[in-house]
Each structure stands twice: as structure tokens, then as C-alpha cells.
Motif scaffolding. Structure first.
Motif, PDB file in Angstrom:
ATOM      1  N   VAL A  84       1.828 -39.429  43.426  1.00 44.66           N
ATOM      2  CA  VAL A  84       0.837 -38.155  43.127  1.00 44.66           C
ATOM      3  C   VAL A  84       0.327 -38.342  41.681  1.00 44.66           C
ATOM      4  N   ASP A  96       5.824 -37.699  45.275  1.00 44.32           N
ATOM      5  CA  ASP A  96       5.592 -36.489  45.816  1.00 44.32           C
ATOM      6  C   ASP A  96       7.050 -35.793  45.883  1.00 44.32           C
ATOM      7  N   TRP A 249      -6.074 -38.841  42.823  1.00 45.70           N
ATOM      8  CA  TRP A 249      -4.878 -38.521  41.951  1.00 45.70           C
ATOM      9  C   TRP A 249      -4.862 -39.272  40.735  1.00 45.70           C
TER      10      TRP A 249
END
Length: 632
Positions: A84, A96, A249
Motif C-alpha cells: 500500500v 496492508d 498508491w
């Protein structure tokens, strides 16, 4: 778990760019610690073959490129996870679940996702996009209840999807938001040629149209409302109108992005030790200056190889900005290189081939230098034009002959001293008198002939495979094995279900070229006879080589001084009708010391199909390749 210490090449993504880079890294640095981190850890599959899967002509198991053992054999650690954020200064990525992983060099190969419609009803069951194998599986599960499908999009994926659905006898309406098919690549003439084929196949084509609403009942698609024409009833809506890079991201991590990750010619991003390749990368269109996402298989391979070598510290590699596309558009062979659509400005000239039914070829020149070429229906010799493009060769002396049937541009380029097109990525690119460098492609350059080894050899593609190879001569090296297969990093990659991952190889030893089958599933044949596993064959001028079904080449060789190579003892083949006797050799040591096999060879009696030339067992009643009846 992934190791934190030692040299670590971390790759985000398990698609073709990710695994190609991993394999190059392992080959060049076998002791390196390499890890792939991906949300989908299934073995990589051939995305170009998904259209055949949808058409029903290719089984699911043949889509996958590798088994799980691929990673273990190369000591590549594969781990499931979703990144992420990147911490470039700390050389770490954040997952994550909050955990972090360190790296020394990082490759972003996390792909793209299909563009979706934003109109009302886009969440209904029966609205689909196409990118992954899961998308295709979802559509296949619905097809039994589909009578009429709407395909929205102008890109090649839309064309492939329309063709696949028509093969399944489904009524199709093709809606294009523009006036042209693939407007980034095709001009009006080329677009019309393909659209006419669609219309003749019963497709309802609507140009410059948009879907304003998708209608439904009980949560399922029942039709579409259009901006400028009458509504359409349907049970399936497939959106195939481009891709968006998975880079949000990455952008939030402080790495420069536009439509995709921005890189230089060595695939370096703006952050230290971070590289990118594949569908996540932004490409600038040379003709328009517009940024776009390619989402093309072969450019991703090229980018991954260059990225891997750059990660290894190689400063002598760079990606050519002239991309090569080759495919079939509604059953018509197609190829394009460089700029194919450009407003007629001062100094830009179009060279057109003589019109023929089903064919259209166009070359763009600027002050004699080739800018791009477009070929539909006949792409023979197009790679010779790419050779001229990469080396900036002035074609004005021969521009009127370029598309003539009796003119061979490759021979003319040889006479001008222009180096061969193909050069392996792991070798230094050589400059020549035009001051440019060769592009990085997967086929080895021709060796400079010396007094000790005056023999030069090459392969000439035959039949259907000529549409895949697109160059008249594939030169064989005297220093490295020429490997044929489906793997991304072989010498000649042929993306066909009948070709094994590592199918066959040709090596030069003791003054001769040797062909050896690498335990392929569908076999390697010489003049219609299958090679025994583990045996090697001394190639002779004009031998016909077949890899699997309908993948044929002619082997050619010549000597500078016309002196023959000392022959070895000849073996005997049995069962082939009209097949010449051949030389089979076996390797007796790792130093490739050769001895001849004498007497009867362990080759089963074969029947050669008179229709396609493929060898079958003597018990066969129908040809395994073309299904025609075999006569005894």
C-alpha cells in the motif's frame, strides 16, 4: 518469510513483467536473493491467449506458463501480499497488514486494471470488463444464457472479444466511442478494412456512439440506452476500452506518475533504486505526445528485461522507444511499428503499397528516415523496416521499391553495412556508421565470421509462423544456444499451445550446427521425422525444421570460402515418405564432444500428412495437426 539482509531484489507483481525480470536477475546473478510479492500468486498465464480461451479453442490448463516449481527451481521466493505504500528513503515497502519489507532494488510490475463505464447500471450482473483470467471465467459462465451481447470499445481487446463471441454464434453489437478502430494506431483506411470484416461476419457496428445507461431487471442486464441511436436489448455488456495503471498508491508514495509510472530508457523511476515495467508504466506516444498505457504483452517483456539488467547495474542497456505490435485483427494479420498516424506536414511522406484485396501497407518517411510502418493483410519483411528505423537508415534511394515483391530490403541493408536487427539484451549494444544502437530483442545477433569459423547460418520462417517471426532471416550464434520455446527469456519465443516452455535448441560445435529436442511435448521434427529425445542432429542446408504443429523453418547455411565441413557418419531414418537420410549425434560429455550414431536409429515409423507435412504415428487415421484423413 522474506529475508531482510543481503542483496534483495524485490518485485511487486507476478505477471509477465515480474517473472521475466525475476528470471533475468536469477540468470545473471544466481546467488542473489529474489522475492516476488503479489496479491495473486497463481502461476503466470498467457494473457494474449485469453481470447482463444473465450473462443473455446484453448483449454484453461494450457493458459499457464509455469508450474509452482518454476519459482523453487530458480530460488525465487513468492509471497502473497498487498503493498500500500513505499518508503523510498528507507528502502522499505508497507503491506496492508502493517508489516514492512526491506529491499535493495525494487521493481514495480503491478499491472493495470480495465477502464469501467460510469453510467447508471454499470453495477448490474452481466456488465463485465476484461483483464484477468477471472474476468474471462466469469463471462464463460454466463454465455449459455446470452443471445445478444454488446461490446463497447475501440481497442484490439474489443476486436478480439467481438470475434470470439461471433465464433460462439452469439449476436453482437459493437459500439465504438470514436470513428475509428484503435485510433492510436490505425488510420481510416486500415480501420475500415477491419470493420468491413466485422460487418460481413454479421456484427452490428455503431460508430461515434456512447452508452448513457445500462438497463436491467432484477439486478441483471436487459439492454443499453445509447446517446445517438436506438436502444439495444442484450444480456451481456462487455467493456473493452482501455486500461488504467495500478499506480495511485505509488503516486501517494512520492514517485512521479502521470497516467502510469514515469520512467527513463533504463526503466528507472525518479526515486533511487526503484524501477518499473509492464502495464503500470506510462508511455509517451511519439506521434501525439500524449501519455498512455500500452497494456501489451511484448513491450512488457522488453521493459522487464531492460529493468532487470539496470537493477543489476548495467549501464549499457536502454529500451528502444520504437515499439513493435503484431497480432491478428478479426482474422487479418497486422503489424505496426513506430508512428503510424501523423498529420501530413512538411517533410513527412507516405509510401503506400500497391492496393490489393484485403491488404494495406503504409510507410511514413521524414527526410528519407523511416518514422513508422503499418501493415494489414501482409506483414512480410516488416522487421527489416524496423531494422532501418532503429539504425536511422535513409531509405529514400529505395523508397519506391520498399513494398515491391521482387525487392528485399534486408539484402539491401546488408549491402549498406547495417547491423542485424536483433541483439541479445545481455550483450553490449554495438554502434555502426549511422551512429545509433540496436534495439533490444530476444534473438541473437549474427556473429562476425572469422577465418577459423567462416560458416554462417540462419532460419527462414515458413507458412503461418512467418506471421509471428516477421523477419526473413533469424541468424544463429556460434557462441550461444538458440533456444525455441514459450518461456519469455528464450531466444525465440513462440506463443503457441503446441510449443513447450523449452522446446528445442540449436548449438554450434565442432564446425556444425546441432539441433536437439528439449523433451518437448509435441516433438521436434526434421524433414517430417521426429527427433529421438536426447539425440542431436547435424543440420544441413535446406533442412525443414518443425517445432510442434505448423511451426516450420528452413535451415540455411553458407561458407565464406565454400569449403565443406567434414561430414560425420550417417545414420538411417525409417518410415518417412520422401524424407532424406539424416545425421544424428549424441553428446558424450559437458564439453560437447560428439560421436556419430551408427546403424538403425530408435525412431518409430511415421506417417507424413500430405496436407500439412506434420508427422503422425503409423497407427493414426487422422492428422493430429490438420485433422485431415491420412492415407497409407
Amino acid at each position: 518469510m522474506l529475508e531482510y539482509g543481503g542483496p534483495l531484489y524485490l518485485i511487486i507483481g507476478n505477471g509477465i513483467a515480474g517473472i521475466t525480470a525475476a528470471e533475468v536477475l536469477h540468470r545473471e546473478d544466481p546467488t542473489a536473493s529474489i522475492a516476488i510479492l503479489a496479491e495473486d500468486i497463481r502461476p503466470t498465464y498467457y494473457r494474449p491467449a485469453l481470447k482463444d480461451y473465450l473462443r473455446g479453442t484453448l483449454s484453461e490448463e494450457k493458459l499457464f506458463m509455469h508450474s509452482d516449481a518454476f519459482y523453487q527451481e530458480r530460488q525465487i521466493e513468492l509471497q502473497q501480499g498487498c503493498v500500500v505504500r513505499i518508503k523510498p528513503a528507507q528502502h522499505r515497502v508497507v503491506l496492508d497488514n502493517g508489516s514492512e519489507i526491506g529491499y535493495q532494488k525494487l521493481l514495480l510490475a503491478c499491472g493495470a486494471h480495465p477502464t469501467r463505464l460510469t453510467c447508471a447500471g454499470n453495477e448490474l450482473e452481466g456488465v463485465a470488463t476484461l483483464y484477468s483470467i477471472d474476468d474471462y471465467q466469469s463471462i464463460l459462465r454466463r454465455l449459455e444464457k446470452v443471445r445478444h451481447a454488446v461490446v463497447y470499445g475501440s481497442d484490439p481487446l474489443a476486436i478480439d472479444t467481438v470475434e470470439a463471441l461471433r465464433k460462439r454464434k452469439i449476436t453482437v453489437t459493437h459500439i465504438l466511442p470514436s470513428s475509428l478502430l484503435w485510433p492510436d494506431m490505425l488510420d481510416a483506411t486500415a480501420s475500415d478494412l477491419i470493420l468491413q470484416r466485422e460487418r460481413r461476419d454479421g456484427v452490428n457496428v455503431r460508430l461515434e456512439e456512447d452508452i448513457v445507461e445500462i438497463k436491467g431487471r432484477r439486478g441483471r442486464v436487459t439492454g443499453v440506452e445509447l446517446a445517438r441511436s436506438t436502444p439495444i436489448s442484450c444480456e451481456l455488456v462487455i467493456v473493452a476500452n482501455g486500461f488504467e495503471a495500478n499506480c495511485e498508491w505509488i503516486r501517494q508514495s512520492g514517485i512521479a506518475c502521470g497516467k502510469g509510472v514515469r520512467v527513463n530508457a533504463r526503466m528507472q523511476t525518479g526515486a533511487p533504486d526503484i524501477y518499473a515495467a509492464g502495464d503500470v508504466v506510462e508511455i509517451i506516444d511519439a506521434s501525439t505526445g500524449r501519455a498512455r498505457i500500452l497494456a501489451q504483452w511484448y513491450p512488457a517483456l522488453q521493459q522487464a528485461r531492460v529493468a532487470a539488467l539496470s537493477m543489476l547495474g548495467r549501464s549499457d542497456v536502454a529500451l528502444s522507444n520504437t515499439y513493435y505490435y503484431a497480432s491478428f485483427l478479426y482474422g487479418v494479420e497486422f503489424a505496426a511499428i513506430g508512428v503510424t498516424r501523423l498529420a501530413r506536414t512538411q517533410g513527412v511522406q507516405e509510401v503506400l503499397a500497391e492496393p490489393k484485396a484485403g491488404e494495406y501497407r503504409k510507410l511514413l518517411l521524414q527526410q528519407g528516415l523511416p518514422l513508422g510502418v503499418l501493415a494489414i493483410g501482409n506483414r512480410k519483411g516488416i522487421m527489416d523496416i524496423k531494422r532501418a528505423m532503429d539504425h536511422r537508415v535513409d531509405l529514400s534511394p529505395v523508397q519506391e521499391q520498399i513494398f515491391s515483391a521482387d525487392f528485399r530490403l534486408g539484402d539491401w541493408l546488408d549491402q549498406q553495412g547495417v547491423p542485424p536487427l536483433f541483439a541479445p539484451a545481455r550483450k553490449r549494444e554495438e554502434k555502426h556508421k549511422h551512429g545509433q544502437t540496436a534495439s533490444l530483442m530476444p534473438v541473437p545477433e549474427r556473429d562476425t565470421r572469422s577465418a577459423s569459423s567462416p560458416l554462417t547460418a540462419w532460419l527462414v520462417a515458413q507458412g503461418e509462423v512467418a506471421d509471428i517471426v516477421d523477419t526473413e532471416k533469424l541468424y544463429l550464434s556460434q557462441k550461444e544456444a538458440f533456444v525455441v520455446g514459450r518461456e519469455p527469456d528464450v531466444t525465440l519465443m513462440i506463443d503457441r499451445g503446441t510449443i513447450s516452455r523449452f522446446h528445442a535448441e540449436i548449438r554450434f560445435a565442432n564446425g556444425v550446427y546441432l539441433l536437439k529436442d528439449l523433451e518437448s511435448t509435441n516433438g521436434t521434427f526434421v524433414n517430417g521425422q521426429r527427433l529421438p529425445v536426447g539425440a542431436a542432429y547435424i543440420l544441413k542446408d535446406r533442412d525443414v525444421l518443425s517445432f510442434g504443429s505448423n511451426t516450420r523453418f528452413v535451415f540455411r547455411q553458407s561458407w565464406k570460402d565454400q569449403q565443406a565441413v567434414e561430414p560425420v557418419q550417417q545414420g538411417k531414418l525409417t518410415g518417412g515418405r520422401g524424407v532424406r537420410a539424416a545425421h544424428f549425434l549424441t553428446e558424450t560429455s559437458p564439453t560437447v564432444q560428439i560421436k556419430a550414431v551408427t546403424g538403425q536409429l530408435p525412431v518409430p515409423e511415421l506417417l507424413i500428412c500430405p496436407h500439412c507435412g506434420i508427422a503422425n504415428t503409423r497407427f493414426a487415421r487422422f492428422c493430429a495437426s490438420c485433422s485431415k484423413t491420412l492415407t497409407v
